[in-house]
Design a protein around this motif. Sequence first.
Motif, PDB file in Angstrom:
ATOM      1  N   UNK A  29       0.850  -1.175   0.000  1.00 38.70           N
ATOM      2  CA  UNK A  29       0.000   0.000   0.000  1.00 38.70           C
ATOM      3  C   UNK A  29       0.889   1.228   0.000  1.00 38.70           C
ATOM      4  N   UNK A  30       0.624   2.135  -0.916  1.00 40.39           N
ATOM      5  CA  UNK A  30       1.355   3.393  -0.922  1.00 40.39           C
ATOM      6  C   UNK A  30       1.039   4.106   0.385  1.00 40.39           C
ATOM      7  N   UNK A  31       1.928   4.930   0.806  1.00 39.86           N
ATOM      8  CA  UNK A  31       1.764   5.739   2.020  1.00 39.86           C
ATOM      9  C   UNK A  31       1.957   4.960   3.316  1.00 39.86           C
ATOM     10  N   UNK A  32       2.643   3.789   3.273  1.00 40.71           N
ATOM     11  CA  UNK A  32       3.078   3.157   4.513  1.00 40.71           C
ATOM     12  C   UNK A  32       4.046   4.122   5.182  1.00 40.71           C
ATOM     13  N   UNK A  33       3.992   4.220   6.506  1.00 43.43           N
ATOM     14  CA  UNK A  33       4.840   5.170   7.215  1.00 43.43           C
ATOM     15  C   UNK A  33       5.422   4.515   8.456  1.00 43.43           C
ATOM     16  N   UNK A  34       6.659   4.883   8.785  1.00 43.30           N
ATOM     17  CA  UNK A  34       7.298   4.350   9.989  1.00 43.30           C
ATOM     18  C   UNK A  34       8.164   5.444  10.595  1.00 43.30           C
ATOM     19  N   UNK A  35       8.223   5.488  11.921  1.00 45.89           N
ATOM     20  CA  UNK A  35       9.003   6.486  12.640  1.00 45.89           C
ATOM     21  C   UNK A  35       9.979   5.808  13.591  1.00 45.89           C
ATOM     22  N   UNK A  36      11.232   6.276  13.579  1.00 43.24           N
ATOM     23  CA  UNK A  36      12.264   5.814  14.516  1.00 43.24           C
ATOM     24  C   UNK A  36      12.673   7.013  15.373  1.00 43.24           C
ATOM     25  N   UNK A  37      12.979   6.750  16.642  1.00 41.83           N
ATOM     26  CA  UNK A  37      13.447   7.823  17.533  1.00 41.83           C
ATOM     27  C   UNK A  37      14.735   7.405  18.223  1.00 41.83           C
ATOM     28  N   UNK A  38      15.538   8.402  18.559  1.00 43.67           N
ATOM     29  CA  UNK A  38      16.719   8.161  19.373  1.00 43.67           C
ATOM     30  C   UNK A  38      17.097   9.461  20.071  1.00 43.67           C
ATOM     31  N   UNK A  39      17.801   9.331  21.183  1.00 47.25           N
ATOM     32  CA  UNK A  39      18.368  10.492  21.853  1.00 47.25           C
ATOM     33  C   UNK A  39      19.835  10.547  21.466  1.00 47.25           C
ATOM     34  N   UNK A  40      20.279  11.703  21.030  1.00 45.87           N
ATOM     35  CA  UNK A  40      21.645  11.848  20.527  1.00 45.87           C
ATOM     36  C   UNK A  40      22.652  11.690  21.667  1.00 45.87           C
ATOM     37  N   UNK A  41      23.613  10.775  21.426  1.00 45.17           N
ATOM     38  CA  UNK A  41      24.715  10.545  22.358  1.00 45.17           C
ATOM     39  C   UNK A  41      25.997  11.096  21.738  1.00 45.17           C
ATOM     40  N   UNK A  42      27.054  11.138  22.508  1.00 46.31           N
ATOM     41  CA  UNK A  42      28.323  11.650  21.982  1.00 46.31           C
ATOM     42  C   UNK A  42      28.828  10.789  20.821  1.00 46.31           C
ATOM     43  N   UNK A  43      28.459   9.507  20.807  1.00 42.65           N
ATOM     44  CA  UNK A  43      28.883   8.628  19.707  1.00 42.65           C
ATOM     45  C   UNK A  43      28.148   8.933  18.398  1.00 42.65           C
ATOM     46  N   UNK A  44      27.110   9.765  18.446  1.00 44.85           N
ATOM     47  CA  UNK A  44      26.332  10.143  17.261  1.00 44.85           C
ATOM     48  C   UNK A  44      26.774  11.476  16.655  1.00 44.85           C
ATOM     49  N   UNK A  45      27.859  12.035  17.175  1.00 42.48           N
ATOM     50  CA  UNK A  45      28.266  13.374  16.735  1.00 42.48           C
ATOM     51  C   UNK A  45      29.210  13.343  15.532  1.00 42.48           C
ATOM     52  N   UNK A  46      29.290  14.486  14.883  1.00 37.55           N
ATOM     53  CA  UNK A  46      30.167  14.624  13.718  1.00 37.55           C
ATOM     54  C   UNK A  46      31.627  14.355  14.107  1.00 37.55           C
ATOM     55  N   UNK A  47      32.032  14.827  15.264  1.00 40.71           N
ATOM     56  CA  UNK A  47      33.425  14.618  15.680  1.00 40.71           C
ATOM     57  C   UNK A  47      33.688  13.134  15.914  1.00 40.71           C
ATOM     58  N   UNK A  48      32.705  12.408  16.469  1.00 37.30           N
ATOM     59  CA  UNK A  48      32.863  10.982  16.703  1.00 37.30           C
ATOM     60  C   UNK A  48      32.886  10.192  15.391  1.00 37.30           C
ATOM     61  N   UNK A  49      32.038  10.562  14.441  1.00 39.37           N
ATOM     62  CA  UNK A  49      31.987   9.892  13.137  1.00 39.37           C
ATOM     63  C   UNK A  49      33.166  10.246  12.247  1.00 39.37           C
ATOM     64  N   UNK A  50      33.820  11.366  12.543  1.00 40.62           N
ATOM     65  CA  UNK A  50      34.897  11.824  11.683  1.00 40.62           C
ATOM     66  C   UNK A  50      34.386  12.586  10.468  1.00 40.62           C
TER      67      UNK A  50
END
Length: 128
Positions: free
Chosen positions: A6-27
């Motif tokens: 079916x067109x218009x299937x929708x899904x949502x994911x959530x997370x709280x940003x940790x230091x491991x999710x930062x630009x500096x951590x990812x490089x």
Amino acid sequence: MEFNFNKDLKFTMEQTIKSSDTAISYGSGNLDVYATPAMTALMENAAMNCVQQNLPDGFTTVGIEISVKHIKATPVGVKVRAEALLSKAEGKKLFFKVEAYDDMGKIGEGIHIRYIVNSEEFMKKTAR
């Protein structure tokens, strides 16, 4: 095998940003803010989960293309959510509209294409 969604299937994911999710951590940058690759991964995960429960056993999807804009920085400790909307299905090729938000509004948007594969057959092709 034929797949019908079916067109218009929708899904949502959530997370709280940790230091491991930062630009500096990812490089991917020098600042302690939510990394574009982390946001992109959350968007892909939402798209994958959007259709997974509608696939037969032994099938999954793999990402084949993504184009996103990261339009606003988000600091560590803030909750973010990614939404994936199935906008079109052409056989095994699935097209998603993806967006990401924090508590202040939209932080990213784009399109993502995934392809339906038989998990076992796919992995056999990658064996070395």
